[in-house]
Scaffold this active site. Structure first.
Site, PDB file in Angstrom:
ATOM      1  N   ALA A   1      -8.926  11.337   3.505  1.00 36.00           N
ATOM      2  CA  ALA A   1     -10.271  11.537   4.055  1.00 36.00           C
ATOM      3  C   ALA A   1     -10.850  12.846   3.512  1.00 36.00           C
ATOM      4  O   ALA A   1     -10.165  13.865   3.454  1.00 36.00           O
ATOM      5  CB  ALA A   1     -10.198  11.590   5.576  1.00 36.00           C
TER       6      ALA A   1
ATOM      7  N   GLN B   1      -8.352  -4.818   8.340  1.00 40.18           N
ATOM      8  CA  GLN B   1      -7.626  -3.853   9.158  1.00 40.18           C
ATOM      9  C   GLN B   1      -6.374  -4.577   9.686  1.00 40.18           C
ATOM     10  O   GLN B   1      -6.357  -5.818   9.769  1.00 40.18           O
ATOM     11  CB  GLN B   1      -8.539  -3.431  10.324  1.00 40.18           C
ATOM     12  CG  GLN B   1      -7.954  -2.446  11.302  1.00 40.18           C
ATOM     13  CD  GLN B   1      -7.541  -1.151  10.632  1.00 40.18           C
ATOM     14  OE1 GLN B   1      -6.496  -1.135   9.986  1.00 40.18           O
ATOM     15  NE2 GLN B   1      -8.316  -0.097  10.792  1.00 40.18           N
TER      16      GLN B   1
ATOM     17  N   HIS C   1     -15.184  -3.489  13.936  1.00 42.00           N
ATOM     18  CA  HIS C   1     -15.037  -2.047  13.661  1.00 42.00           C
ATOM     19  C   HIS C   1     -15.321  -1.279  14.963  1.00 42.00           C
ATOM     20  O   HIS C   1     -16.275  -1.599  15.678  1.00 42.00           O
ATOM     21  CB  HIS C   1     -16.012  -1.622  12.553  1.00 42.00           C
ATOM     22  CG  HIS C   1     -15.835  -0.200  12.155  1.00 42.00           C
ATOM     23  ND1 HIS C   1     -16.537   0.829  12.736  1.00 42.00           N
ATOM     24  CD2 HIS C   1     -14.994   0.382  11.264  1.00 42.00           C
ATOM     25  CE1 HIS C   1     -16.149   1.986  12.214  1.00 42.00           C
ATOM     26  NE2 HIS C   1     -15.218   1.737  11.303  1.00 42.00           N
TER      27      HIS C   1
ATOM     28  N   ARG D   1     -16.265   3.595   3.490  1.00 45.37           N
ATOM     29  CA  ARG D   1     -17.058   4.682   4.043  1.00 45.37           C
ATOM     30  C   ARG D   1     -16.146   5.867   4.357  1.00 45.37           C
ATOM     31  O   ARG D   1     -16.452   7.009   4.083  1.00 45.37           O
ATOM     32  CB  ARG D   1     -17.751   4.215   5.331  1.00 45.37           C
ATOM     33  CG  ARG D   1     -18.684   5.265   5.900  1.00 45.37           C
ATOM     34  CD  ARG D   1     -19.048   4.984   7.325  1.00 45.37           C
ATOM     35  NE  ARG D   1     -17.915   5.224   8.219  1.00 45.37           N
ATOM     36  CZ  ARG D   1     -17.986   5.186   9.533  1.00 45.37           C
ATOM     37  NH1 ARG D   1     -19.128   4.871  10.123  1.00 45.37           N
ATOM     38  NH2 ARG D   1     -16.917   5.424  10.274  1.00 45.37           N
TER      39      ARG D   1
ATOM     40  N   GLU E   1       0.833  -1.203   0.000  1.00 40.02           N
ATOM     41  CA  GLU E   1       0.000   0.000   0.000  1.00 40.02           C
ATOM     42  C   GLU E   1       0.865   1.249   0.000  1.00 40.02           C
ATOM     43  O   GLU E   1       1.874   1.307   0.695  1.00 40.02           O
ATOM     44  CB  GLU E   1      -0.878  -0.018   1.257  1.00 40.02           C
ATOM     45  CG  GLU E   1      -1.817   1.166   1.334  1.00 40.02           C
ATOM     46  CD  GLU E   1      -2.948   0.910   2.305  1.00 40.02           C
ATOM     47  OE1 GLU E   1      -3.763   0.012   2.033  1.00 40.02           O
ATOM     48  OE2 GLU E   1      -2.998   1.594   3.326  1.00 40.02           O
TER      49      GLU E   1
ATOM     50  N   ALA F   1     -20.357   2.114   3.570  1.00 37.79           N
ATOM     51  CA  ALA F   1     -19.670   1.757   2.326  1.00 37.79           C
ATOM     52  C   ALA F   1     -20.616   1.094   1.322  1.00 37.79           C
ATOM     53  O   ALA F   1     -20.439   1.236   0.105  1.00 37.79           O
ATOM     54  CB  ALA F   1     -18.494   0.834   2.640  1.00 37.79           C
TER      55      ALA F   1
ATOM     56  N   GLN G   1       4.936   4.806  16.146  1.00 39.64           N
ATOM     57  CA  GLN G   1       3.832   4.287  15.335  1.00 39.64           C
ATOM     58  C   GLN G   1       2.837   3.489  16.183  1.00 39.64           C
ATOM     59  O   GLN G   1       1.680   3.354  15.806  1.00 39.64           O
ATOM     60  CB  GLN G   1       4.411   3.294  14.328  1.00 39.64           C
ATOM     61  CG  GLN G   1       4.413   3.696  12.885  1.00 39.64           C
ATOM     62  CD  GLN G   1       5.068   2.572  12.083  1.00 39.64           C
ATOM     63  OE1 GLN G   1       6.245   2.254  12.271  1.00 39.64           O
ATOM     64  NE2 GLN G   1       4.299   1.952  11.217  1.00 39.64           N
TER      65      GLN G   1
ATOM     66  N   ASP H   1     -13.534   7.555   7.628  1.00 42.86           N
ATOM     67  CA  ASP H   1     -13.805   7.913   9.026  1.00 42.86           C
ATOM     68  C   ASP H   1     -14.644   9.182   9.086  1.00 42.86           C
ATOM     69  O   ASP H   1     -14.514  10.061   8.238  1.00 42.86           O
ATOM     70  CB  ASP H   1     -12.478   8.111   9.782  1.00 42.86           C
ATOM     71  CG  ASP H   1     -11.844   6.765  10.119  1.00 42.86           C
ATOM     72  OD1 ASP H   1     -12.598   5.830  10.450  1.00 42.86           O
ATOM     73  OD2 ASP H   1     -10.604   6.655  10.024  1.00 42.86           O
TER      74      ASP H   1
HETATM   75  P1  FAD Z   1     -18.551   0.473   6.642  1.00 38.21           P
HETATM   76  O1  FAD Z   1     -18.371  -0.809   5.906  1.00 38.21           O
HETATM   77  O2  FAD Z   1     -19.568   1.406   6.163  1.00 38.21           O
HETATM   78  O3  FAD Z   1     -18.636   0.175   8.159  1.00 38.21           O
HETATM   79  C1  FAD Z   1     -18.533   1.226   9.127  1.00 38.21           C
HETATM   80  C2  FAD Z   1     -19.358   0.895  10.344  1.00 38.21           C
HETATM   81  O4  FAD Z   1     -20.753   0.948   9.998  1.00 38.21           O
HETATM   82  C3  FAD Z   1     -19.134  -0.519  10.899  1.00 38.21           C
HETATM   83  O5  FAD Z   1     -19.270  -0.447  12.298  1.00 38.21           O
HETATM   84  C4  FAD Z   1     -20.281  -1.322  10.290  1.00 38.21           C
HETATM   85  O6  FAD Z   1     -20.608  -2.458  11.070  1.00 38.21           O
HETATM   86  C5  FAD Z   1     -21.390  -0.284  10.314  1.00 38.21           C
HETATM   87  N1  FAD Z   1     -22.422  -0.466   9.283  1.00 38.21           N
HETATM   88  C6  FAD Z   1     -22.246  -0.814   8.000  1.00 38.21           C
HETATM   89  N2  FAD Z   1     -23.429  -0.854   7.363  1.00 38.21           N
HETATM   90  C7  FAD Z   1     -24.385  -0.505   8.279  1.00 38.21           C
HETATM   91  C8  FAD Z   1     -25.799  -0.351   8.239  1.00 38.21           C
HETATM   92  N3  FAD Z   1     -26.507  -0.560   7.133  1.00 38.21           N
HETATM   93  N4  FAD Z   1     -26.436   0.035   9.381  1.00 38.21           N
HETATM   94  C9  FAD Z   1     -25.762   0.269  10.532  1.00 38.21           C
HETATM   95  N5  FAD Z   1     -24.413   0.134  10.619  1.00 38.21           N
HETATM   96  C10 FAD Z   1     -23.729  -0.248   9.516  1.00 38.21           C
HETATM   97  N6  FAD Z   1      -9.833   5.503   5.277  1.00 38.21           N
HETATM   98  C11 FAD Z   1      -9.574   6.548   4.427  1.00 38.21           C
HETATM   99  O7  FAD Z   1      -9.968   7.694   4.713  1.00 38.21           O
HETATM  100  N7  FAD Z   1      -8.874   6.343   3.255  1.00 38.21           N
HETATM  101  C12 FAD Z   1      -8.436   5.111   2.888  1.00 38.21           C
HETATM  102  O8  FAD Z   1      -7.817   4.973   1.834  1.00 38.21           O
HETATM  103  C13 FAD Z   1      -8.685   4.004   3.761  1.00 38.21           C
HETATM  104  N8  FAD Z   1      -8.278   2.756   3.423  1.00 38.21           N
HETATM  105  C14 FAD Z   1      -8.598   1.692   4.248  1.00 38.21           C
HETATM  106  C15 FAD Z   1      -8.219   0.402   3.858  1.00 38.21           C
HETATM  107  C16 FAD Z   1      -8.509  -0.689   4.686  1.00 38.21           C
HETATM  108  C17 FAD Z   1      -8.102  -2.075   4.241  1.00 38.21           C
HETATM  109  C18 FAD Z   1      -9.166  -0.482   5.918  1.00 38.21           C
HETATM  110  C19 FAD Z   1      -9.446  -1.651   6.833  1.00 38.21           C
HETATM  111  C20 FAD Z   1      -9.558   0.795   6.303  1.00 38.21           C
HETATM  112  C21 FAD Z   1      -9.286   1.893   5.473  1.00 38.21           C
HETATM  113  N9  FAD Z   1      -9.673   3.193   5.810  1.00 38.21           N
HETATM  114  C22 FAD Z   1      -9.407   4.247   4.976  1.00 38.21           C
HETATM  115  C23 FAD Z   1     -10.361   3.447   7.076  1.00 38.21           C
HETATM  116  C24 FAD Z   1     -11.894   3.318   6.934  1.00 38.21           C
HETATM  117  O9  FAD Z   1     -12.372   4.367   6.127  1.00 38.21           O
HETATM  118  C25 FAD Z   1     -12.502   3.361   8.335  1.00 38.21           C
HETATM  119  O10 FAD Z   1     -12.149   2.227   9.058  1.00 38.21           O
HETATM  120  C26 FAD Z   1     -13.988   3.663   8.415  1.00 38.21           C
HETATM  121  O11 FAD Z   1     -14.279   3.975   9.779  1.00 38.21           O
HETATM  122  C27 FAD Z   1     -14.906   2.515   8.008  1.00 38.21           C
HETATM  123  O12 FAD Z   1     -14.908   2.305   6.658  1.00 38.21           O
HETATM  124  P2  FAD Z   1     -15.657   1.013   6.038  1.00 38.21           P
HETATM  125  O13 FAD Z   1     -15.634   1.136   4.584  1.00 38.21           O
HETATM  126  O14 FAD Z   1     -15.164  -0.225   6.664  1.00 38.21           O
HETATM  127  O15 FAD Z   1     -17.156   1.314   6.577  1.00 38.21           O
END
Ligand code: FAD
Length: 291
Positions: A51, A179, A152, A107, A17, A127, A215, A109
């Site tokens: 972000a 993660q 999460h 999604r 990455e 997401a 870190q 943060d």
């Molecule tokens: P989601 O899949 O939307 O999940 C977020 C939360 O919402 C979880 O608790 C889930 O259980 C809950 N949820 C999902 N759907 C629903 C629903 N329908 N109703 C109620 N609750 C629900 N961040 C950046 O800014 N840029 C990046 O490039 C980036 N890359 C990443 C790469 C990886 C491999 C990982 C693991 C994380 C990365 N992140 C990045 C961080 C990520 O954006 C955060 O962890 C964020 O808080 C959650 O994103 P997600 O897509 O997993 O969210």
């Protein structure tokens, strides 16, 4: 090449990455790191998304450069939560026009200054909504998503997190990247739980080599990951010496990687953080294993 095609191989592979520059001044430094990491011939390289999308053009430029200039498949990240539907749709159009094939749909943060806002009127909440927009765009993107072996941080419990993960794969997410985690047994337990829940897409473990003591707190705060005693002892003992900590952190990550390969996990993603030296050291440590 689609990430899902790469993941069909049963040969051990490593992906790395990189993150885009925050300003145009540091673009060439990032390009240099990308250049050196791409020369290691990883199975693919992912490019994170700042972000809020402020550096989104750089994500696109670097992802395109990785595949066009170096012939290494790239995976462009895309976040949605603090953006309008209009701006995300326009970014998706840019991805299409640039020939981006693989997208990690996230999604993102919630920005710290907006945590207490009423989010009901926001265009995006999860997401899955971004995945729906990517599917509707008319481009045949290979879509990935994130998952959390240690749950999460915003999820009220493990089962709920897995229910929403299943919604994500049902919506069209074709592979998952985890993660970071520092104890492989947490990953194996997670894998068996999600398989039982009917989530059958490939899951790529994400390994973060911790190479300096500063870190550690940041990684734990960001990910909520459990730090095993074995790792804490390494930081306590070697954290004050940058060279020793670098060596020990790489050895710890290598150990995790070898254990994953030994347990038939063939594809591993390394959070290499624009550090070619770290990527190179890991590749050296496993050179015979990935031959
Ligand atoms: P989601 O899949 O939307 O999940 C977020 C939360 O919402 C979880 O608790 C889930 O259980 C809950 N949820 C999902 N759907 C629903 C629903 N329908 N109703 C109620 N609750 C629900 N961040 C950046 O800014 N840029 C990046 O490039 C980036 N890359 C990443 C790469 C990886 C491999 C990982 C693991 C994380 C990365 N992140 C990045 C961080 C990520 O954006 C955060 O962890 C964020 O808080 C959650 O994103 P997600 O897509 O997993 O969210």
């Amino acid at each position: 090449m689609r990430i899902t095609e790469i993941l069909k191989s049963d040969k051990p592979t490593i992906s790395f990455e990189v993150f885009p520059p925050k300003t145009s001044d540091s673009f060439s430094a990032v390009e240099k790191a990308v250049d050196e990491i791409a020369a290691m011939n990883p199975s693919y390289m992912s490019v994170t998304y700042g972000a809020g999308g402020g550096t989104s053009q750089y994500t696109l430029d670097i992802a395109r450069e990785i595949s066009e200039k170096y012939g290494v498949p790239s995976l462009a990240h895309l976040t949605c939560v603090s953006s309008s539907r209009e701006s995300v749709k326009s970014r998706i159009e840019d991805f299409k026009a640039a020939g981006i094939e693989n997208v990690l749909a996230l999604r993102g943060d919630i920005p710290a200054d907006r945590i207490n806002e009423d989010r009901s009127g926001w265009d995006y909440h999860h997401a899955t909504e971004l995945i729906a927009d990517l599917k509707e765009s008319g481009a045949d993107f290979c879509i990935g998503g994130a998952c959390y072996p240690e749950v999460h941080p915003e999820s009220s419990n493990r089962s709920e997190d897995i229910i929403h993960l299943k919604e994500k794969t049902d919506a069209g997410c074709e592979f998952l990247t985890t993660q970071m985690f520092f104890d492989n047994s947490l990953f194996y337990a997670f894998l068996s739980r999600i398989r039982e829940a009917g989530i059958n897409v490939p899951v790529i473990p994400g390994i973060m080599p911790i190479t300096n003591a500063n870190q550690v707190a940041r990684a734990v705060k960001l990910s909520g990951s459990f730090m095993p005693q074995r790792f804490s002892s390494i930081v306590d003992r070697f954290g004050s010496s940058p060279e020793a900590m670098m060596q020990a952190g790489i050895a710890y990550a290598t150990d995790q990687i070898i254990d994953l390969f030994a347990n038939n996990i063939n594809h591993i993603h390394i959070y290499s953080m624009n550090k070619p030296a770290v990527a190179a050291a890991i590749m050296r440590n496993i050179s015979e294993i990935i031959k």
